[in-house]
Design a protein around this motif. Structure first.
Motif, PDB file in Angstrom:
ATOM      1  N   ARG A   1       0.834  -1.203   0.000  1.00  0.00           N
ATOM      2  CA  ARG A   1       0.000   0.000   0.000  1.00  0.00           C
ATOM      3  C   ARG A   1       0.866   1.249   0.000  1.00  0.00           C
ATOM      4  NH1 ARG A   1      -3.458   1.445   4.963  1.00  0.00           N
ATOM      5  NH2 ARG A   1      -2.646   3.502   4.577  1.00  0.00           N
TER       6      ARG A   1
ATOM      7  N   ASP B   1      -3.806   3.528  -1.171  1.00  0.00           N
ATOM      8  CA  ASP B   1      -3.992   2.843  -2.446  1.00  0.00           C
ATOM      9  C   ASP B   1      -3.146   1.579  -2.523  1.00  0.00           C
ATOM     10  OD1 ASP B   1      -5.715   4.801  -3.262  1.00  0.00           O
ATOM     11  OD2 ASP B   1      -4.353   5.722  -4.717  1.00  0.00           O
ATOM     12  N   ALA B   2      -3.684   0.556  -3.168  1.00  0.00           N
ATOM     13  CA  ALA B   2      -2.944  -0.681  -3.376  1.00  0.00           C
ATOM     14  C   ALA B   2      -2.108  -0.584  -4.642  1.00  0.00           C
ATOM     15  CB  ALA B   2      -3.911  -1.852  -3.485  1.00  0.00           C
TER      16      ALA B   2
ATOM     17  N   SER C   1      -7.641  -9.352  -0.929  1.00  0.00           N
ATOM     18  CA  SER C   1      -6.615  -8.365  -0.606  1.00  0.00           C
ATOM     19  C   SER C   1      -6.948  -7.555   0.642  1.00  0.00           C
ATOM     20  CB  SER C   1      -6.426  -7.399  -1.774  1.00  0.00           C
ATOM     21  OG  SER C   1      -5.491  -6.391  -1.440  1.00  0.00           O
TER      22      SER C   1
ATOM     23  N   TYR D   1      -5.491  -4.720   1.029  1.00  0.00           N
ATOM     24  CA  TYR D   1      -5.237  -3.353   0.571  1.00  0.00           C
ATOM     25  C   TYR D   1      -6.365  -2.808  -0.297  1.00  0.00           C
ATOM     26  CZ  TYR D   1      -0.562  -4.743   2.032  1.00  0.00           C
ATOM     27  OH  TYR D   1       0.504  -5.196   2.758  1.00  0.00           O
ATOM     28  N   ASP D   2      -7.054  -3.706  -0.964  1.00  0.00           N
ATOM     29  CA  ASP D   2      -8.189  -3.317  -1.805  1.00  0.00           C
ATOM     30  C   ASP D   2      -9.365  -4.185  -1.370  1.00  0.00           C
ATOM     31  OD1 ASP D   2      -9.787  -2.284  -3.794  1.00  0.00           O
ATOM     32  OD2 ASP D   2      -8.960  -3.562  -5.381  1.00  0.00           O
TER      33      ASP D   2
ATOM     34  N   ARG E   1     -12.633  -5.930  -0.589  1.00  0.00           N
ATOM     35  CA  ARG E   1     -13.967  -6.051  -1.178  1.00  0.00           C
ATOM     36  C   ARG E   1     -14.695  -7.162  -0.433  1.00  0.00           C
ATOM     37  NH1 ARG E   1     -12.213  -5.756  -7.607  1.00  0.00           N
ATOM     38  NH2 ARG E   1     -10.911  -3.880  -7.397  1.00  0.00           N
TER      39      ARG E   1
END
Length: 226
Positions: free
Chosen positions: A64, A69-70, A165, A167-168, A170
């Motif tokens: 990150r 942001d990833a 992830s 970092y992102d 979902r």
């Protein structure tokens, strides 16, 4: 009064790491001064994509940026910069240097400082913990699954791997990964230093399984060394 020792940390993303630092501080307390540097410090997302993006032949890593942001990188491209950051921390007086990545790196060195690599330290510990159990591993990216499965096969394990992830994040993807792991594993490892206690709780809640958090285990190991 006990001497406060310097622990250098190198993230393969950008420093500082507000996701990992609280976990380290919880276990290390005020005995340690953390000096944090990152391989991608000072770089924009566009610069990273232009110079460090992985190709099909590369070992894929993710981390990150300071803004959360990833980013995705090739291990082979960042390894020389990672070594430079390790050298710099040693010049600053760090006698123990922690790499904040569970990926496999070959050939990293120090002059006198002790280099703490999660791949080297955690793999045999986790292998001993889960031996005889169905071993589930959560990794950030689908592209990492085969490389990380090979890492665990070298430890005599045959892991079932799913991807979600930190970092992102979902929720739909994370839930799907949990459902896969629930049917295939007796215990789960979160195999990235970016997973948090909140993510551990999420996986435990949706799988009903015990969950090992890599950065927490690493912090506990280091706390016994300092």
């Amino acid at each position: 009064m006990a001497e406060v020792k310097k622990l250098g940390t190198v993230t393969i993303g950008q420093a500082p790491r507000p996701d990992v630092t609280p976990i380290l501080e919880r276990h290390l307390g005020d005995r340690v001064e953390l000096l944090q540097v990152g391989v991608l410090d000072g770089m924009t997302k566009q610069e990273i994509a232009a110079s460090l993006s992985p190709g099909p032949e590369h070992y894929v890593l993710t981390s990150r940026l300071a803004n959360g942001d990833a980013v995705v990188m090739a291990r082979e491209k960042i390894a020389p910069v990672l070594q430079q950051k390790i050298d710099w921390l040693e010049e600053l007086g760090c006698r123990q240097i922690l790499v904040l990545c569970t990926g496999v790196f070959d050939g990293l060195t120090t002059k006198k400082a002790r280099l703490l690599e999660p791949d080297v330290l955690l793999a045999p510990i986790v292998a001993a913990m889960v031996r005889g159990m169905r071993f589930g591993v959560l990794v950030p990216l689908v592209e990492q699954e085969e490389a990380l499965a090979e890492k665990w096969r070298h430890c005599g394990l045959d892991p079932f791997i799913a991807a979600a992830s930190p970092y992102d994040f979902r929720e739909k993807q994370a839930l799907a990964a949990c459902m896969e792991l629930k049917g295939q594993a007796d215990i789960v490892l979160l195999d990235c230093m970016g997973y948090t206690e909140a993510m551990r709780a999420f996986v435990a809640r949706h799988t009903g399984l015990p969950v090992i958090l890599s950065n927490a285990l690493m912090a506990k190991v280091i706390s016994e060394m300092i």
